[in-house]
Design an enzyme around this catalytic site. Structure first.
Site, PDB file in Angstrom:
ATOM      1  N   ASP A 266      29.761  41.542  40.507  1.00 16.86           N
ATOM      2  CA  ASP A 266      28.680  40.569  40.352  1.00 16.86           C
ATOM      3  C   ASP A 266      27.619  41.025  39.361  1.00 16.86           C
ATOM      4  O   ASP A 266      26.452  40.683  39.488  1.00 16.86           O
ATOM      5  CB  ASP A 266      28.034  40.249  41.717  1.00 16.86           C
ATOM      6  CG  ASP A 266      29.060  39.732  42.707  1.00 16.86           C
ATOM      7  OD1 ASP A 266      29.927  38.954  42.282  1.00 16.86           O
ATOM      8  OD2 ASP A 266      28.983  40.107  43.886  1.00 16.86           O
TER       9      ASP A 266
ATOM     10  N   HIS B 213      33.556  34.516  39.059  1.00 14.86           N
ATOM     11  CA  HIS B 213      32.783  34.642  37.818  1.00 14.86           C
ATOM     12  C   HIS B 213      32.055  33.323  37.601  1.00 14.86           C
ATOM     13  O   HIS B 213      32.681  32.271  37.576  1.00 14.86           O
ATOM     14  CB  HIS B 213      33.705  34.857  36.624  1.00 14.86           C
ATOM     15  CG  HIS B 213      34.303  36.223  36.567  1.00 14.86           C
ATOM     16  ND1 HIS B 213      35.059  36.657  35.513  1.00 14.86           N
ATOM     17  CD2 HIS B 213      34.241  37.243  37.429  1.00 14.86           C
ATOM     18  CE1 HIS B 213      35.436  37.896  35.731  1.00 14.86           C
ATOM     19  NE2 HIS B 213      34.965  38.277  36.898  1.00 14.86           N
TER      20      HIS B 213
HETATM   21  P1  GTP Z   1      32.514  39.450  39.814  1.00 14.23           P
HETATM   22  O1  GTP Z   1      33.895  39.435  39.287  1.00 14.23           O
HETATM   23  O2  GTP Z   1      32.402  38.840  41.163  1.00 14.23           O
HETATM   24  O3  GTP Z   1      31.934  40.796  39.790  1.00 14.23           O
HETATM   25  O4  GTP Z   1      31.609  38.434  38.917  1.00 14.23           O
HETATM   26  P2  GTP Z   1      30.558  38.529  37.756  1.00 14.23           P
HETATM   27  O5  GTP Z   1      30.336  39.938  37.346  1.00 14.23           O
HETATM   28  O6  GTP Z   1      31.009  37.606  36.684  1.00 14.23           O
HETATM   29  O7  GTP Z   1      29.186  37.998  38.323  1.00 14.23           O
HETATM   30  P3  GTP Z   1      28.842  36.601  39.051  1.00 14.23           P
HETATM   31  O8  GTP Z   1      29.436  35.506  38.247  1.00 14.23           O
HETATM   32  O9  GTP Z   1      29.174  36.685  40.470  1.00 14.23           O
HETATM   33  O10 GTP Z   1      27.263  36.544  38.969  1.00 14.23           O
HETATM   34  C1  GTP Z   1      26.610  36.350  37.814  1.00 14.23           C
HETATM   35  C2  GTP Z   1      25.537  35.267  37.964  1.00 14.23           C
HETATM   36  O11 GTP Z   1      24.388  35.697  37.279  1.00 14.23           O
HETATM   37  C3  GTP Z   1      25.895  33.950  37.293  1.00 14.23           C
HETATM   38  O12 GTP Z   1      25.309  32.885  37.981  1.00 14.23           O
HETATM   39  C4  GTP Z   1      25.296  34.054  35.891  1.00 14.23           C
HETATM   40  O13 GTP Z   1      24.979  32.821  35.297  1.00 14.23           O
HETATM   41  C5  GTP Z   1      24.064  34.847  36.186  1.00 14.23           C
HETATM   42  N1  GTP Z   1      23.655  35.723  35.094  1.00 14.23           N
HETATM   43  C6  GTP Z   1      24.438  36.528  34.344  1.00 14.23           C
HETATM   44  N2  GTP Z   1      23.689  37.221  33.468  1.00 14.23           N
HETATM   45  C7  GTP Z   1      22.407  36.852  33.675  1.00 14.23           C
HETATM   46  C8  GTP Z   1      21.157  37.242  33.101  1.00 14.23           C
HETATM   47  O14 GTP Z   1      21.075  38.079  32.211  1.00 14.23           O
HETATM   48  N3  GTP Z   1      20.028  36.648  33.614  1.00 14.23           N
HETATM   49  C9  GTP Z   1      20.066  35.713  34.610  1.00 14.23           C
HETATM   50  N4  GTP Z   1      18.922  35.206  35.031  1.00 14.23           N
HETATM   51  N5  GTP Z   1      21.229  35.332  35.175  1.00 14.23           N
HETATM   52  C10 GTP Z   1      22.375  35.892  34.721  1.00 14.23           C
HETATM   53 MG    MG Z   2      30.982  37.507  41.307  1.00 17.30          MG
END
Ligand code: GTP
Ligand code: MG
Length: 334
Positions: free
Chosen positions: A12, A41
């Site tokens: 995440d 994701h």
């Molecule tokens: P896993 O495979 O579960 O580890 O997923 P992941 O690493 O892709 O992360 P996940 O999608 O669960 O969570 C990311 C969340 O944070 C999403 O809703 C993104 O839109 C948000 N996000 C990612 N980068 C940023 C950032 O720099 N700032 C903000 N405010 N939100 C972000």
């Molecule tokens: Mg995730």
């Protein structure tokens, strides 16, 4: 050359966002996603939010072909739903040996109190299916007639592309500290989530690897049981704004400050060539939606430089918001 995206801590970290940005910017021929439906994701693009559990976030580039490798595990209902949502039907390939999770494995995990209560598993049937595959009792993609139009040989396709000098992106899921082999067993997921695990799930040679990007969030979160160094109470986390809920389970994530010494060690063992830091805007509100390094406050810049110094790794991307283009691409700043 194939670039790997690896979760730095417990998943995440926002790998989905970095992958989708890289796909639009760097236009890979192929995008691959390892892991399974227990990791979500999330991408936010053109005002729409999409949670993906099988399709790689790098699908956003329409000229990119999507490959599901032999080591990943899919579920047919989730796959067909996501194919619909992303419109990738005509550019999808699934390896003949990709594992297929059924309702049976999900049920089995629900009955397993140790997994669901103590380990805090997401109970998506991934571990049960993986263990059946090891016992040679699980049906694979080649056994499902619904999948016959998509069946291909992923390691061979990727290797051919590498030999032609083409570019690909592979997204890991979860993070290094949830690895079955390298995490705090038994509080781990059912696969190897490190950079080497991504390669073995795809089945290609390490000689084709380009950048290994370890993705860290500006603070650390964890779902489920197991140790979390420097864990904050719910009130402390709230005060700092480190409050998140899981994409797959909706559970509130436990939170801690980013441990830079641990981060350095994780970068070393994964062979990180660069890192991404997401959610800088959670720590520095004035960083929200900034796209140039020079637009960050001096304080935020110092924070980033300290991470770079302590982790001994070059920062390639800084996340500043939810949207795909809310990012500072440090590769362009130099
Ligand atoms: P896993 O495979 O579960 O580890 O997923 P992941 O690493 O892709 O992360 P996940 O999608 O669960 O969570 C990311 C969340 O944070 C999403 O809703 C993104 O839109 C948000 N996000 C990612 N980068 C940023 C950032 O720099 N700032 C903000 N405010 N939100 C972000
Ligand atoms: Mg995730």
């Amino acid at each position: 050359m194939i670039d790997l995206l690896v979760g730095g801590m417990y998943g995440d970290e926002g790998k989905g966002k970095i992958a989708s940005y890289m796909s639009l910017q760097d236009k890979p021929r192929y995008a691959l996603r390892t892991g399974s439906v227990n990791a979500g994701h999330t991408i936010v693009y053109e005002g729409k939010k999409l949670g993906l559990r099988i399709v790689p976030a790098a699908f956003l580039n329409r000229s990119t072909k999507i490959l599901l490798p032999p080591g990943c595990l899919i579920r047919l209902d989730v796959l067909f739903k996501e194919m619909e949502e992303t419109g990738i039907r005509d550019r999808l390939g699934i390896d003949a040996n990709t594992a297929v999770i059924t309702e049976k494995e999900v049920e089995e995990e629900k009955q397993n109190a140790f997994l669901s209560k103590e380990v805090g598993s997401t109970v998506q049937g991934v571990g049960a299916a993986e263990s059946k595959r090891i016992l040679r009792k699980l049906a694979l993609a080649k056994d499902y007639k619904e999948l016959k139009d998509y069946i291909c040989n992923v390691p061979l396709l990727v290797t051919e592309a590498m030999e032609k000098g083409e570019y690909a992106i592979a997204e890991g899921s979860q993070g290094h500290l949830l690895s079955l082999y390298h995490g705090h067993y038994p509080y781990v997921t059912s696969r190897n989530t490190s950079s080497s695990g991504i390669l073995s799930e795809i089945g290609i040679s390490p000689k084709h690897v380009g950048e290994i990007t370890l993705v860290f969030k500006a603070f650390t979160t964890r779902v489920g049981g197991g140790p979390l160094e420097g864990e904050l109470s719910e009130q402390e986390a709230e005060k700092l704004g480190y409050v998140e809920f899981g994409t797959v389970t909706g559970r509130r994530r436990r939170a801690a400050p980013l441990d830079l010494d641990m981060g350095r060690e994780i970068c070393r063992v994964n062979g990180a060539t660069q890192i991404a830091i997401t959610k800088l805007d959670y720590i520095f509100k004035d960083a929200h939606k900034k796209r140039r390094y020079s637009e960050l406050s001096k304080e935020a810049q110092r924070w980033v430089e300290n991470v770079e110094h302590r982790m001994k790794a070059r920062v390639a991307f800084i996340g500043t918001g939810e949207e795909v283009f809310d990012i500072i691409d440090m590769r362009k700043e130099k």
